[in-house]
Design an enzyme around this catalytic site. Structure first.
Site, PDB file in Angstrom:
ATOM      1  N   MET A  67      -4.257  -7.044  -6.861  1.00 12.11           N
ATOM      2  CA  MET A  67      -3.706  -8.125  -7.672  1.00 12.11           C
ATOM      3  C   MET A  67      -4.763  -9.164  -8.080  1.00 12.11           C
ATOM      4  O   MET A  67      -4.552 -10.365  -7.971  1.00 12.11           O
ATOM      5  CB  MET A  67      -2.554  -8.801  -6.922  1.00 12.11           C
ATOM      6  CG  MET A  67      -1.380  -7.882  -6.718  1.00 12.11           C
ATOM      7  SD  MET A  67      -0.830  -7.130  -8.275  1.00 12.11           S
ATOM      8  CE  MET A  67       0.702  -6.375  -7.767  1.00 12.11           C
ATOM      9  N   ARG A  68      -5.892  -8.654  -8.550  1.00 11.52           N
ATOM     10  CA  ARG A  68      -6.973  -9.539  -8.947  1.00 11.52           C
ATOM     11  C   ARG A  68      -7.640  -8.932 -10.176  1.00 11.52           C
ATOM     12  O   ARG A  68      -7.936  -7.744 -10.197  1.00 11.52           O
ATOM     13  CB  ARG A  68      -7.970  -9.613  -7.785  1.00 11.52           C
ATOM     14  CG  ARG A  68      -8.956 -10.722  -7.837  1.00 11.52           C
ATOM     15  CD  ARG A  68      -9.658 -10.845  -6.493  1.00 11.52           C
ATOM     16  NE  ARG A  68      -8.755 -11.369  -5.470  1.00 11.52           N
ATOM     17  CZ  ARG A  68      -8.458 -12.654  -5.339  1.00 11.52           C
ATOM     18  NH1 ARG A  68      -9.020 -13.545  -6.105  1.00 11.52           N
ATOM     19  NH2 ARG A  68      -7.606 -13.044  -4.412  1.00 11.52           N
ATOM     20  N   GLY A  79       0.779  -1.234   0.000  1.00 15.46           N
ATOM     21  CA  GLY A  79       0.000   0.000   0.000  1.00 15.46           C
ATOM     22  C   GLY A  79       0.811   1.286   0.000  1.00 15.46           C
ATOM     23  O   GLY A  79       0.331   2.325   0.466  1.00 15.46           O
ATOM     24  N   HIS A  91       0.512   0.524 -13.217  1.00 14.72           N
ATOM     25  CA  HIS A  91       1.288  -0.691 -13.470  1.00 14.72           C
ATOM     26  C   HIS A  91       2.763  -0.318 -13.623  1.00 14.72           C
ATOM     27  O   HIS A  91       3.088   0.646 -14.322  1.00 14.72           O
ATOM     28  CB  HIS A  91       0.773  -1.401 -14.727  1.00 14.72           C
ATOM     29  CG  HIS A  91       1.498  -2.677 -14.975  1.00 14.72           C
ATOM     30  ND1 HIS A  91       1.274  -3.813 -14.219  1.00 14.72           N
ATOM     31  CD2 HIS A  91       2.482  -2.994 -15.844  1.00 14.72           C
ATOM     32  CE1 HIS A  91       2.087  -4.767 -14.628  1.00 14.72           C
ATOM     33  NE2 HIS A  91       2.833  -4.301 -15.617  1.00 14.72           N
ATOM     34  N   ASN A 150      -5.912   2.229 -13.046  1.00 15.83           N
ATOM     35  CA  ASN A 150      -4.909   1.324 -12.470  1.00 15.83           C
ATOM     36  C   ASN A 150      -3.522   1.878 -12.741  1.00 15.83           C
ATOM     37  O   ASN A 150      -3.306   2.605 -13.720  1.00 15.83           O
ATOM     38  CB  ASN A 150      -5.037  -0.055 -13.132  1.00 15.83           C
ATOM     39  CG  ASN A 150      -4.053  -1.068 -12.563  1.00 15.83           C
ATOM     40  OD1 ASN A 150      -3.845  -1.135 -11.342  1.00 15.83           O
ATOM     41  ND2 ASN A 150      -3.441  -1.868 -13.423  1.00 15.83           N
TER      42      ASN A 150
END
Ligand code: GAR
Length: 205
Positions: free
Chosen positions: A89-90, A11, A108, A106
């Site tokens: 992570m889903r 986090g 990445h 998101n």
């Protein structure tokens, strides 16, 4: 505008977002930290910051859709306007994405479409890439795939280790993600097919 952050692990991005909200750099209300992992350190960070937490364990469901349905119900109860994935992570299903169309972003740790997946930093490093970076993008139902909002690159030096590279990548993430969230909150991101226009700030990144 109310938003939720989804995080599965440490986090640090969530923390950067919390700090940016506190400083007024993100002018939107961070109302919820959602995690699919009871042990995520992000939960402790949220408690520390006085932000409501919700943990839903997918292992206690027989299928993904019923898990996601419960999460959607909770988000609607909180009147969430948009969702920020920060190390979640889903993979979200088409059902979930349709519930929040063009409202999920998101981050990445690679220059997409290279090095998708769980280990973007390590995969670029071990592949021997000379340049990698960070991507912020809208989320669709394919992994690390939706229209790209912002990217920042950095060189992988011969002297870099996986640790030094990870540190540099995270620094970039913590700097650019709050900026993108603020642009989203201001309604300045327009999706046109695969492209995302940033209104009134063509040279923002
Ligand atoms: C971040 O580097 C984020 O880009 C990555 O997980 C890390 C979470 O770190 N996300 C993905 O790989 C998504 N495919 P954090 O928990 O310290 O914010």
């Amino acid at each position: 505008m109310k938003f939720a952050v989804f995080a599965s692990g440490n986090g640090t991005n969530f923390q950067a977002i919390v700090d940016a909200v506190k400083k007024g750099e993100i002018k939107a209300e961070l109302v919820l930290l959602f995690s699919d992992n009871r042990k995520a350190f992000a939960i402790k960070r949220a408690e520390e910051a006085g932000i409501k937490t919700l943990v839903v364990d997918p292992k206690s469901y027989t299928n993904k859709q019923s898990f996601e349905r419960d999460v959607v119900i909770a988000l609607k109860e909180e009147a969430i306007d948009f969702i920020v994935l920060a190390g979640y992570m889903r993979l979200l299903t088409a059902y979930f994405v349709k519930e929040f169309p063009k409202k999920i972003i998101n981050i990445h740790p690679s220059l997409l479409p290279s090095f998708k997946g769980m280990e973007g930093i390590k995969d670029a490093f071990t592949y021997g890439a000379k340049t990698t970076g960070v991507t912020v993008h809208f989320v669709d139902d394919k992994m690390d795939h939706g229209p790209i909002i912002a990217q920042e690159s950095l060189k992988i030096l011969d002297s870099d280790t996986l640790e030094s590279l990870s540190e540099k990548i995270h620094k970039i993430e913590h700097r650019i993600y709050p900026k993108v969230i603020q642009l989203f909150a201001e309604g300045r991101l327009r999706i046109k097919g695969r492209k995302v226009e940033i209104l009134d700030a063509p040279q923002f990144f």
